[in-house]
Design a protein around this motif. Structure first.
Motif, short mmCIF file in Angstrom:
data_model
loop_
_atom_site.label_atom_id
_atom_site.label_comp_id
_atom_site.label_asym_id
_atom_site.label_seq_id
_atom_site.Cartn_x
_atom_site.Cartn_y
_atom_site.Cartn_z
N ALA A 141 0.83 -1.21 0.00
CA ALA A 141 0.00 0.00 0.00
C ALA A 141 0.86 1.26 0.00
O ALA A 141 0.60 2.21 -0.75
CB ALA A 141 -0.93 -0.02 1.21
N PHE A 142 1.89 1.25 0.83
CA PHE A 142 2.80 2.40 0.88
C PHE A 142 3.50 2.60 -0.46
O PHE A 142 3.58 3.71 -0.98
CB PHE A 142 3.83 2.20 1.99
N ILE A 143 4.03 1.52 -1.02
CA ILE A 143 4.78 1.61 -2.27
C ILE A 143 3.89 2.13 -3.39
O ILE A 143 4.30 3.01 -4.18
CB ILE A 143 5.39 0.24 -2.62
N GLU A 144 2.68 1.64 -3.48
CA GLU A 144 1.79 2.06 -4.57
C GLU A 144 1.39 3.52 -4.44
O GLU A 144 1.29 4.23 -5.43
CB GLU A 144 0.55 1.16 -4.60
N GLU A 145 1.17 3.97 -3.21
CA GLU A 145 0.71 5.35 -3.01
C GLU A 145 1.85 6.36 -3.03
O GLU A 145 1.69 7.48 -3.51
CB GLU A 145 -0.04 5.46 -1.68
N HIS A 146 3.02 5.95 -2.53
CA HIS A 146 4.05 6.95 -2.23
C HIS A 146 5.34 6.83 -3.03
O HIS A 146 6.22 7.69 -2.86
CB HIS A 146 4.41 6.89 -0.74
N THR A 147 5.51 5.83 -3.89
CA THR A 147 6.81 5.65 -4.52
C THR A 147 6.71 5.45 -6.03
O THR A 147 5.65 5.15 -6.57
CB THR A 147 7.56 4.44 -3.93
N THR A 148 7.87 5.62 -6.67
CA THR A 148 8.03 5.29 -8.09
C THR A 148 9.29 4.44 -8.24
O THR A 148 10.17 4.46 -7.37
CB THR A 148 8.20 6.57 -8.94
N LEU B 13 12.36 2.06 1.98
CA LEU B 13 11.09 2.21 1.25
C LEU B 13 10.39 0.87 1.04
O LEU B 13 9.15 0.81 0.99
CB LEU B 13 11.34 2.88 -0.09
N LEU B 14 11.16 -0.21 0.94
CA LEU B 14 10.54 -1.51 0.68
C LEU B 14 9.47 -1.86 1.71
O LEU B 14 8.46 -2.49 1.39
CB LEU B 14 11.61 -2.61 0.67
N ARG B 15 9.71 -1.45 2.96
CA ARG B 15 8.75 -1.80 4.02
C ARG B 15 8.14 -0.55 4.68
O ARG B 15 7.72 -0.58 5.83
CB ARG B 15 9.41 -2.71 5.06
N ARG C 140 8.95 13.42 6.50
CA ARG C 140 8.51 12.82 7.77
C ARG C 140 6.99 12.68 7.80
O ARG C 140 6.45 11.81 8.49
CB ARG C 140 9.01 13.68 8.93
N GLU C 141 6.32 13.54 7.04
CA GLU C 141 4.85 13.48 6.94
C GLU C 141 4.40 12.80 5.65
O GLU C 141 3.24 12.89 5.27
CB GLU C 141 4.28 14.90 7.00
N ARG C 142 5.35 12.16 4.98
CA ARG C 142 5.09 11.50 3.69
C ARG C 142 4.60 12.48 2.63
O ARG C 142 3.72 12.18 1.83
CB ARG C 142 4.14 10.32 3.87
N VAL C 143 5.21 13.66 2.66
CA VAL C 143 5.04 14.65 1.60
C VAL C 143 6.39 14.71 0.90
O VAL C 143 7.41 15.05 1.51
CB VAL C 143 4.66 16.02 2.16
N TRP C 144 6.40 14.38 -0.37
CA TRP C 144 7.67 14.18 -1.09
C TRP C 144 7.92 15.35 -2.03
O TRP C 144 7.24 15.50 -3.04
CB TRP C 144 7.63 12.87 -1.86
N LYS C 145 8.91 16.18 -1.72
CA LYS C 145 9.24 17.35 -2.54
C LYS C 145 10.24 16.96 -3.65
O LYS C 145 11.29 17.58 -3.82
CB LYS C 145 9.83 18.44 -1.65
N THR C 146 9.87 15.92 -4.38
CA THR C 146 10.69 15.45 -5.49
C THR C 146 10.04 15.86 -6.81
O THR C 146 8.92 16.36 -6.84
CB THR C 146 10.82 13.92 -5.45
N LYS C 147 10.74 15.63 -7.91
CA LYS C 147 10.19 15.99 -9.22
C LYS C 147 8.90 15.25 -9.52
O LYS C 147 7.96 15.80 -10.11
CB LYS C 147 11.23 15.69 -10.32
N SER C 148 8.82 13.99 -9.09
CA SER C 148 7.62 13.19 -9.36
C SER C 148 6.54 13.38 -8.31
O SER C 148 5.40 12.95 -8.51
CB SER C 148 8.00 11.70 -9.41
N GLY C 149 6.89 14.01 -7.18
CA GLY C 149 5.95 14.14 -6.08
C GLY C 149 5.85 12.88 -5.24
O GLY C 149 5.00 12.78 -4.35
N LYS C 150 6.75 11.90 -5.50
CA LYS C 150 6.78 10.66 -4.74
C LYS C 150 8.22 10.32 -4.38
O LYS C 150 9.17 10.84 -4.97
CB LYS C 150 6.16 9.51 -5.54
#
Length: 759
Positions: free
Chosen positions: A314-321, A388-390, A614-624
Motif C-alpha cells: 500500500a505504501f509503495i503504490e501510493e508513495h513511490t516510483t 522504502l521496501l517496508r 517525515r509526513e510523507r510529503v515528497w518534494k521530489t520531481k515526481s511528487g513521490k
C-alpha cells in the motif's frame, strides 16, 4: 560474521574507566583548572553551550553529564590555558614552524591577537583589527569575485553563517564551499533525489519507538559517543542493532556508561550490535542489495502462496516510483556476485534481512563510510531503497539517519552556505536587502582546488578549519595554495593552512563558542542545528582566551563593511552589536523554519525544522519517493581487480581526533600508541606479501594520470580488517587521494576506497 566478540586491539567496552581516564588526562594536559573543568557541566545544556565537537541531538531533559569523551576533549582543547602570543611568533619563522607536527601546532595554545605575514622576516607579526579589515577589503576589491573562495567549517554559528553568505553574495559570487562538500554532500544529493529533503528524518523520539536499527559506515564510539545513551536504552528494550563496518570498532560492540555506578563498579556492560558484519571496504551497495534481494524473494514467495506480503504494498503504490525497476535488478543479481563484492556470505545477509522483515519500524544510521566513495550518492539511495521496501520512511521510529560530524555543518547549509544558487533563497535575499545576488553556480571544495591548481583562484577566506590538510592530493594542492595572492584564516589555533600562506596572509583569532561573547548590547548567544534538524541556543560560559580575540559575527561584519562600503544596505555595526537583529533577518528569509526565532531558540530540546518526508510529503520531481536501480555493485569503478597487488585504503580518524584536530598521537581503541604513521592490515595480506608486523613501508596510489602519489614511513600493524583492505589515518593519507577521485554526483572525495599498493 561475529556477534559478540571484541577486538583484540581493545578487548574492552567503549566508555567506562577508559573514557574517564582519557578525559582526566586531557584536562591535565591542557592545564584546565579544576574550577574551569566545571564548564563541562554546562555543555549541551539549555542554559549553556552547544558542544564544538559532534552535532548529535541534544535532549530536552539532559543527563547531568551531557557530554562524551570526544566532547570533553574538544572543550579542553578550546579552553586550554596555553597561549600563542605575538611574542611566540617573534621567536619562530614560518619555515621553522612548518617542521612542527600538526598536533604540536595546535597544542601550543590559543592565538591571542590578529597577525599578518611579513615576507621580509618570514614571520607573522601583530596588527590591529581595523588594519586587517581595511587591507583585506582592499585586496578583495582588487580581485574578480569569481576568483575568490569563501570556505566555511562546520563550527560557525547560524548567525555567523547567515552573515557570511550574505556578505559573499553582496561581494559578487557563490563560491561558498564548506565541510559538507567533504563528507555528507552525498547525503544532500541522494536524500533530496529520493525523498525530497537533503537531511535525515528521525528525531530523538524515534529511538523510543523503533524496532530495529542498522549502522552502515559510522563509528559511534569515536564520532558521536553521546548517541550511545540512546542505543543503550534501545538495547535494554530488546531492539536489535545490525552493524556493517569493515573494522570491528569497540563503540559498536559494547558500551559501559560512565554515568552508571552499576556498570562502572561491576562487570556489567551493554552489548550494542546484535549482528556485526565486517564487509569489504566499498561493499555497501552489494550488502544492502543482498538484504533487499532477500526481502523481495521472500515477498515473491508469500505472494505466490497467497500469504501476507513482506513489502509494504500500500505504501509503495501510493508513495513511490521505480519499484519494479529496482525489484527486477535485485531479482536478477547473482548471489555469488553480491557475496564477492560485499565480502559477506549469503547467510549473513539473509540473517540481517530476517531481522528487517520482523521489524515494524526501522532506523538506518550511516556515516562517511557510505558517502566518501565514487558511488557515494548511490549508497545513500540504496539506504532509501531498503527503507522504502517496508514503508520505513514517514512513520514513528523509522527513517534515514545520516550522522553528521561538525557541530553546525547542517545548520550553515540551512541558512544559505551553498555554492548551488538553486538551494539559496536568492529572490528573497534580493528583496530583503535591495541587491542583485549572483545567479551562476559557485565552486564546491573539490572544484575550488581544481581551479586553484590551474591558477584561476587567487584568494581564499578560510572561516575555520584546516583546509590545506583536509583536502586530497596534498602534493598538488599545497603548492597551489602558496601561490595565492590572499589567504585569510579565522581560527582559534595555529594550523598547517596558516603556514602554507598566500602572498598576503592574515590569521584572525576568534572566540570559541564556549567563551562569553560581550558586545555593545551585552553578552550574546548564538544558535546551531543538530543532526536531527533541531535548532538550539548556545551561550558561552568561559572567559575569553584573549581580550583581542573577536567573535565570528564581529569578524564577518568587519570584513564585509571594509569590502562593501556604500554598496551594502546592511547595518553591519548593528548586526555585530546585537545578534538578535541577525536572527530576525534569518526569520524573514526563512519564515517556515525560523519564525519567532529569538523566542524559540531556548526551547528545551530545540525546535525542529519542517521535514515534509517525515509526513510523507515528497518534494521530489515526481511528487513521490523514488527507488533507484544501482549503476553498479562495485563501489569504486576506478579500482581494478586485475592488479594482483592492489589494496583498498580507507582513511580513518582515531579516538583522539576531531577532523584534522589531533588531541593525541594515541588511538587506544585500535591499540596504537604514539604514532599515526600506521597502516592496519589483515594478517593474511601481510604474510602473502612476505612482510612483517612493525615493518615500515611505502604506499603508492594506483592511478594512470601521470602524478606520483607516495607516502613513506608507514608502520604495518596486523588488524581485524577484511583481506584486500587496509586502513590509514586522515589527514596523513590525503596525499594518496587524487583530487579527481570523488563521488560522481556530489564530488565528495572518495577517501574510503583509495586504490593503492605497497612498494
Amino acid at each position: 560474521m561475529r556477534h559478540d566478540t571484541k577486538s583484540p586491539a581493545y578487548p574492552f567496552a567503549s566508555g567506562g574507566w577508559g573514557s574517564l581516564k582519557a578525559v582526566t588526562r586531557i584536562l591535565a594536559k591542557e592545564k584546565v583548572a579544576l574550577k574551569d573543568s566545571a564548564i563541562l557541566l554546562k555543555q549541551n545544556k539549555p542554559e549553556g553551550f552547544a558542544c564544538v565537537s559532534c552535532s548529535w541531538a541534544k535532549p530536552a531533559d539532559p543527563h547531568t553529564f551531557e557530554f562524551c569523551e570526544s566532547g570533553a576533549k574538544a572543550t579542553a582543547w578550546d579552553t586550554t590555558a596555553k597561549r600563542m602570543t605575538p611574542e611566540f611568533f617573534e621567536l619562530h619563522t614560518v619555515k621553522q614552524l612548518r617542521n612542527w607536527h600538526d598536533h604540536d601546532l595546535e597544542d601550543a595554545g590559543r592565538l591571542t591577537a590578529p597577525m599578518k605575514y611579513d615576507p621580509v622576516s618570514d614571520k607573522y607579526v601583530e596588527t590591529s583589527w581595523q588594519q586587517a579589515f581595511d587591507e583585506i577589503g582592499r585586496e578583495l576589491n582588487a580581485l574578480d569575485p569569481q576568483s575568490v573562495v569563501f570556505y566555511t567549517s562546520g563550527r560557525a554559528s547560524l548567525e555567523a553563517s547567515y552573515m557570511y553568505q550574505l556578505f559573499v553574495r553582496m561581494y559578487g559570487c557563490n563560491n561558498l564551499p564548506d565541510s559538507s562538500n567533504m563528507c555528507h554532500e552525498s547525503t544532500s544529493v541522494g536524500l533530496k533525489e529520493a525523498i525530497g529533503v537533503g537531511v535525515g528524518t528521525i528525531t530523538l523520539d524515534d529511538f523510543e519507538k523503533t524496532d530495529l536499527m542498522f549502522f552502515f559506515g559510522q563509528n559511534v564510539g569515536t564520532n558521536s559517543p553521546r548517541m550511545l545513551h540512546q542505543l543503550q536504552d534501545a538495547r535494554r528494550r530488546g531492539v536489535p542493532i545490525i552493524t556493517f563496518n569493515p573494522l570491528r570498532e569497540p563503540g559498536l560492540v559494547a558500551f559501559v556508561n560512565p554515568q552508571s555506578p552499576v556498570q562502572m563498579l561491576t562487570p556489567a556492560e551493554t552489548t550494542i550490535s546484535t549482528q556485526y558484519h565486517q564487509l569489504r571496504t566499498g561493499g555497501d551497495t552489494a550488502a544492502i542489495l543482498g538484504i533487499c534481494k532477500a526481502v523481495i524473494e521472500a515477498d515473491d514467495r508469500a505472494k505466490a502462496q497467497g500469504e501476507a506480503r513482506i513489502i509494504d504494498v500500500a505504501f509503495i503504490e501510493e508513495h513511490t516510483t521505480g519499484v519494479e525497476e529496482f525489484a527486477s535488478f535485485a531479482r536478477n543479481a547473482e548471489w555469488s556476485e553480491i557475496e564477492r563484492v560485499s565480502g559477506l556470505p549469503r547467510a549473513a545477509l539473509q540473517e540481517a534481512a530476517g531481522e528487517y522483515m520482523r521489524a515494524n519500524a526501522v532506523i538506518a544510521h550511516y556515516g562517511m563510510g557510505l558517502t566518501q566513495h565514487r558511488l557515494g550518492v548511490q549508497n545513500v539511495r540504496m539506504i532509501c531503497n531498503l527503507l522504502l521496501l517496508r514503508g520505513n520512511i514517514g512513520k514513528p521510529g523509522a527513517g534515514p539517519s545520516p550522522i553528521r560530524g561538525h557541530s553546525n555543518v547542517q545548520g550553515q547549509r540551512t541558512v544559505g552556505i551553498t555554492e548551488k544558487p538553486e538551494l539559496a533563497p536568492l529572490d528573497q535575499l534580493a528583496k530583503q536587502f535591495s541587491f542583485e545576488p549572483p545567479r551562476n553556480k559557485g565552486l564546491n571544495t573539490v572544484e575550488a582546488f581544481e581551479a586553484m591548481v590551474k591558477g584561476d583562484v587567487k584568494a581564499v577566506v578560510n572561516f575555520g578549519g584546516n583546509l590545506v590538510r583536509s583536502v586530497p592530493d596534498r602534493s598538488q594542492t599545497e603548492p597551489a595554495w602558496s601561490r595565492l595572492r590572499l589567504t585569510v584564516s579565522v581560527t582559534i589555533k595555529l594550523n598547517r593552512s596558516h603556514l602554507v600562506h598566500g602572498e598576503v596572509s592574515y590569521i584572525l583569532p576568534c572566540l570559541s563558542r564556549i567563551e562569553i561573547d560581550r558586545q555593545a548590547s551585552g553578552a550574546q548567544a548564538v544558535s546551531m542545528e543538530d543532526s536531527t534538524g533541531c535548532m538550539h541556543g548556545s551561550r558561552g560560559v568561559a572567559e575569553p582566551a584573549s581580550e583581542k580575540a573577536r567573535s565570528e559575527p564581529f569578524i564577518v561584519a568587519g570584513i564585509a563593511k571594509a569590502t562593501l562600503g556604500e554598496r551594502s544596505t546592511v547595518d553591519w555595526d548593528a548586526w555585530r552589536d546585537d545578534y538578535s537583529i541577525v536572527r530576525n533577518e534569518i526569520a524573514t528569509t526563512y519564515p517556515d523554519i525560523f519564525h519567532d526565532f529569538n523566542e524559540r531558540m531556548w526551547q528545551p530540546g530545540g525546535f525542529h525544522r519542517p521535514l515534509p518526508a517525515r509526513e510523507r510529503v515528497w518534494k521530489t520531481k515526481s511528487g513521490k519517493a523514488g527507488f533507484l536501480a544501482p549503476e553498479s555493485l562495485g563501489e569504486d569503478p576506478d579500482m581494478t581487480e586485475k592488479t594482483p597487488d592492489a589494496l583498498r585504503l580507507m582513511t580513518l580518524r582515531s579516538d583522539s581526533q576531531f577532523n584534522t584536530t589531533i588531541y593525541s598521537l594515541d588511538d587506544r581503541f585500535r591499540g596504537v600508541k604514539g604514532n599515526r604513521m600506521v597502516i592496519l592490515m589483515n594478517r593474511a595480506d601481510i604474510e602473502k606479501r612476505r612482510l612483517r608486523e612493525g615493518q615500515k613501508v611505502t604506499l603508492e596510489t594506483l592511478a594512470d594520470d601521470g602524478v606520483e602519489r607516495r607516502l613513506e614511513g608507514l608502520q604495518i600493524k596486523a588488524y581485524d580488517i577484511p583481506e584486500g583492505c587496509i586502513g590509514g589515518y586522515y589527514p596523513e593519507c590525503n596525499v594518496l587521494l587524487p583530487l579527481w577521485h570523488h563521488a560522481k554526483e556530489s564530488k565528495v572525495p572518495g577517501a574510503k576506497s583509495i586504490p593503492v599498493r605497497i612498494v
